[in-house]
Design a protein around this motif. Structure first.
Motif, PDB file in Angstrom:
ATOM      1  N   ILE A 104       0.840  -1.207   0.000  1.00  0.00           N
ATOM      2  CA  ILE A 104       0.000   0.000   0.000  1.00  0.00           C
ATOM      3  C   ILE A 104       0.872   1.253   0.000  1.00  0.00           C
ATOM      4  O   ILE A 104       2.063   1.214   0.303  1.00  0.00           O
ATOM      5  CB  ILE A 104      -0.989   0.033   1.188  1.00  0.00           C
ATOM      6  N   ILE A 105       0.254   2.364  -0.346  1.00  0.00           N
ATOM      7  CA  ILE A 105       0.950   3.647  -0.439  1.00  0.00           C
ATOM      8  C   ILE A 105       1.553   4.045   0.918  1.00  0.00           C
ATOM      9  O   ILE A 105       0.981   3.758   1.973  1.00  0.00           O
ATOM     10  CB  ILE A 105      -0.033   4.713  -0.964  1.00  0.00           C
ATOM     11  N   ASP A 148      -1.664   2.957  -9.827  1.00  0.00           N
ATOM     12  CA  ASP A 148      -0.909   2.265  -8.784  1.00  0.00           C
ATOM     13  C   ASP A 148      -1.067   0.748  -8.925  1.00  0.00           C
ATOM     14  O   ASP A 148      -1.326   0.049  -7.947  1.00  0.00           O
ATOM     15  CB  ASP A 148      -1.412   2.754  -7.404  1.00  0.00           C
ATOM     16  N   ALA A 149      -0.950   0.254 -10.161  1.00  0.00           N
ATOM     17  CA  ALA A 149      -1.145  -1.188 -10.392  1.00  0.00           C
ATOM     18  C   ALA A 149       0.172  -1.820 -10.840  1.00  0.00           C
ATOM     19  O   ALA A 149       1.218  -1.501 -10.267  1.00  0.00           O
ATOM     20  CB  ALA A 149      -2.267  -1.392 -11.397  1.00  0.00           C
ATOM     21  N   ALA A 150       0.129  -2.710 -11.843  1.00  0.00           N
ATOM     22  CA  ALA A 150       1.355  -3.384 -12.298  1.00  0.00           C
ATOM     23  C   ALA A 150       2.319  -2.330 -12.839  1.00  0.00           C
ATOM     24  O   ALA A 150       2.000  -1.599 -13.774  1.00  0.00           O
ATOM     25  CB  ALA A 150       1.010  -4.404 -13.373  1.00  0.00           C
ATOM     26  N   GLY A 182      -5.646  -0.215  -9.431  1.00  0.00           N
ATOM     27  CA  GLY A 182      -4.942  -0.990  -8.394  1.00  0.00           C
ATOM     28  C   GLY A 182      -5.498  -0.694  -7.010  1.00  0.00           C
ATOM     29  O   GLY A 182      -5.089   0.249  -6.340  1.00  0.00           O
ATOM     30  N   ALA A 195      -5.901  -3.107  -4.354  1.00  0.00           N
ATOM     31  CA  ALA A 195      -5.387  -3.989  -3.285  1.00  0.00           C
ATOM     32  C   ALA A 195      -6.474  -4.142  -2.211  1.00  0.00           C
ATOM     33  O   ALA A 195      -7.617  -4.462  -2.547  1.00  0.00           O
ATOM     34  CB  ALA A 195      -4.060  -3.480  -2.742  1.00  0.00           C
ATOM     35  N   GLU A 222     -11.695  -6.440 -12.396  1.00  0.00           N
ATOM     36  CA  GLU A 222     -11.330  -6.596 -13.806  1.00  0.00           C
ATOM     37  C   GLU A 222      -9.850  -6.240 -13.997  1.00  0.00           C
ATOM     38  O   GLU A 222      -9.291  -5.489 -13.216  1.00  0.00           O
ATOM     39  CB  GLU A 222     -12.182  -5.623 -14.637  1.00  0.00           C
ATOM     40  N   ASP A 223      -9.272  -6.758 -15.079  1.00  0.00           N
ATOM     41  CA  ASP A 223      -7.952  -6.290 -15.482  1.00  0.00           C
ATOM     42  C   ASP A 223      -8.137  -4.901 -16.115  1.00  0.00           C
ATOM     43  O   ASP A 223      -8.865  -4.772 -17.101  1.00  0.00           O
ATOM     44  CB  ASP A 223      -7.366  -7.276 -16.506  1.00  0.00           C
ATOM     45  N   ALA A 224      -7.502  -3.905 -15.539  1.00  0.00           N
ATOM     46  CA  ALA A 224      -7.711  -2.522 -15.995  1.00  0.00           C
ATOM     47  C   ALA A 224      -7.350  -2.343 -17.469  1.00  0.00           C
ATOM     48  O   ALA A 224      -7.888  -1.465 -18.135  1.00  0.00           O
ATOM     49  CB  ALA A 224      -6.907  -1.556 -15.139  1.00  0.00           C
ATOM     50  N   TYR A 239      -7.032   0.238   0.898  1.00  0.00           N
ATOM     51  CA  TYR A 239      -6.487   1.248   1.827  1.00  0.00           C
ATOM     52  C   TYR A 239      -6.531   2.666   1.237  1.00  0.00           C
ATOM     53  O   TYR A 239      -7.094   3.571   1.833  1.00  0.00           O
ATOM     54  CB  TYR A 239      -5.046   0.896   2.264  1.00  0.00           C
ATOM     55  N   SER A 240      -5.915   2.856   0.056  1.00  0.00           N
ATOM     56  CA  SER A 240      -5.827   4.233  -0.468  1.00  0.00           C
ATOM     57  C   SER A 240      -7.201   4.789  -0.827  1.00  0.00           C
ATOM     58  O   SER A 240      -7.476   5.974  -0.592  1.00  0.00           O
ATOM     59  CB  SER A 240      -4.874   4.311  -1.663  1.00  0.00           C
ATOM     60  N   GLU A 259      -9.480  -3.532  -9.709  1.00  0.00           N
ATOM     61  CA  GLU A 259      -8.579  -4.557  -9.164  1.00  0.00           C
ATOM     62  C   GLU A 259      -8.781  -5.861  -9.928  1.00  0.00           C
ATOM     63  O   GLU A 259      -9.909  -6.309 -10.100  1.00  0.00           O
ATOM     64  CB  GLU A 259      -8.878  -4.747  -7.668  1.00  0.00           C
ATOM     65  N   ARG A 260      -7.681  -6.495 -10.353  1.00  0.00           N
ATOM     66  CA  ARG A 260      -7.808  -7.724 -11.141  1.00  0.00           C
ATOM     67  C   ARG A 260      -7.658  -8.993 -10.306  1.00  0.00           C
ATOM     68  O   ARG A 260      -7.989 -10.091 -10.760  1.00  0.00           O
ATOM     69  CB  ARG A 260      -6.762  -7.738 -12.253  1.00  0.00           C
TER      70      ARG A 260
HETATM   71  N1  SAH Z   1      -3.566   1.502  -4.278  1.00  0.00           N
HETATM   72  C1  SAH Z   1      -3.361   0.522  -3.225  1.00  0.00           C
HETATM   73  C2  SAH Z   1      -2.227  -0.436  -3.504  1.00  0.00           C
HETATM   74  C3  SAH Z   1      -2.332  -1.166  -4.813  1.00  0.00           C
HETATM   75  S1  SAH Z   1      -1.128  -2.453  -4.937  1.00  0.00           S
HETATM   76  C4  SAH Z   1      -3.033   1.274  -1.931  1.00  0.00           C
HETATM   77  O1  SAH Z   1      -2.106   2.103  -1.959  1.00  0.00           O
HETATM   78  O2  SAH Z   1      -3.692   1.027  -0.908  1.00  0.00           O
HETATM   79  C5  SAH Z   1      -1.307  -2.832  -6.639  1.00  0.00           C
HETATM   80  C6  SAH Z   1      -2.589  -3.620  -6.979  1.00  0.00           C
HETATM   81  O3  SAH Z   1      -2.786  -3.511  -8.377  1.00  0.00           O
HETATM   82  C7  SAH Z   1      -2.497  -5.113  -6.674  1.00  0.00           C
HETATM   83  O4  SAH Z   1      -3.540  -5.475  -5.788  1.00  0.00           O
HETATM   84  C8  SAH Z   1      -2.657  -5.787  -8.020  1.00  0.00           C
HETATM   85  O5  SAH Z   1      -3.434  -6.970  -7.994  1.00  0.00           O
HETATM   86  C9  SAH Z   1      -3.377  -4.705  -8.832  1.00  0.00           C
HETATM   87  N2  SAH Z   1      -3.157  -4.763 -10.269  1.00  0.00           N
HETATM   88  C10 SAH Z   1      -1.994  -4.975 -10.920  1.00  0.00           C
HETATM   89  N3  SAH Z   1      -2.188  -4.946 -12.243  1.00  0.00           N
HETATM   90  C11 SAH Z   1      -3.511  -4.702 -12.451  1.00  0.00           C
HETATM   91  C12 SAH Z   1      -4.326  -4.563 -13.610  1.00  0.00           C
HETATM   92  N4  SAH Z   1      -3.818  -4.708 -14.830  1.00  0.00           N
HETATM   93  N5  SAH Z   1      -5.632  -4.318 -13.427  1.00  0.00           N
HETATM   94  C13 SAH Z   1      -6.164  -4.209 -12.193  1.00  0.00           C
HETATM   95  N6  SAH Z   1      -5.440  -4.322 -11.063  1.00  0.00           N
HETATM   96  C14 SAH Z   1      -4.132  -4.575 -11.193  1.00  0.00           C
END
Ligand code: SAH
Ligand code: MG
Length: 206
Positions: free
Chosen positions: A32-33, A125-127, A57, A59, A106-108, A62-63, A79-80
């Protein structure tokens, strides 16, 4: 970045919901952030009077929960991962934040962005290897003078270091590519800051 002096001076996280979510994330290695990054994000939201946020993203939520508690915003977060999606939904429901936060499972990269509406802030904030793709895909649903913030651009300070692992090396190269890409986008004013784990702030020019 971690600074002992500022960590002492600045207010700690005290909200019970957020403290317990952060603790859960720490125990379960959910990235998380950082608190510093979170405070930056929340202050940008207030300064700019942001109303609609898209987060890539979720997770454990939290954020998004933090942003929802910080100000009266509506958030769509994608979130995927099924386990993360379920945990986030549970955390949002338990705190009665369903009216402010919608989680899309879903996969973003596959999301039809045109069905999501328009957003004045997009938080990527994802992959980490996909940040350029997320930026290009979702900038079309950013409002005039909207903001895109991307997290983890210094990757724990490893970004300009030599690492042994090939996978990590490749990931760092992709983040470096994103960093060079994002500052060159002519339709945005972008700077990258040493806040939290490294964050870019891109402001759409028109
Ligand atoms: N924003 C959150 C932390 C996210 S961690 C916080 O700060 O509280 C990154 C998340 O992105 C992970 O849970 C991961 O499963 C997701 N993620 C990664 N690639 C993704 C995609 N293509 N589509 C959707 N979610 C994705
Ligand atoms: Mg992050």
């Amino acid at each position: 970045m971690a600074n002992d002096y500022l960590n002492k001076i600045n207010k700690k996280e005290t909200n019970k919901i957020l403290v317990s979510l952060r603790l859960f994330a720490l125990k379960n290695n959910v990235p998380i952030i950082t608190l510093e990054g979170m405070n930056f994000l929340n202050q940008i939201i207030k300064i700019n009077n942001v109303k609609n946020i898209l987060e890539i993203g979720t997770a454990i939520g939290y954020s998004s929960i933090n942003m929802a508690l910080n100000s009266n915003v509506n958030i769509v977060t994608i979130e995927r991962d099924e386990e993360m999606y379920k945990l986030a939904q549970k955390n949002i429901n338990e705190n009665s934040l369903q009216s402010q936060i919608s989680v899309v499972y879903e996969d973003a990269l596959k999301t039809n962005e045109l069905q999501l509406g328009e957003f004045d802030l997009i938080f990527i904030d994802a992959a980490k290897a996909q940040s350029i793709n997320f930026f290009n895909k979702f900038k079309s649903i950013l409002t005039k003078k909207g903001i895109i913030i991307t997290d983890n651009l210094l990757f724990h300070g490893l970004i300009d270091t030599e690492v042994k692992s090939r996978d990590l090396k490749q990931l760092l190269r992709k983040i470096d590519n994103f960093n060079k890409f994002v500052v060159e986008q002519d339709d945005f004013d972008t700077y990258i800051y040493e806040i939290g784990d490294g964050m870019s702030l891109s402001i759409k020019k028109v």
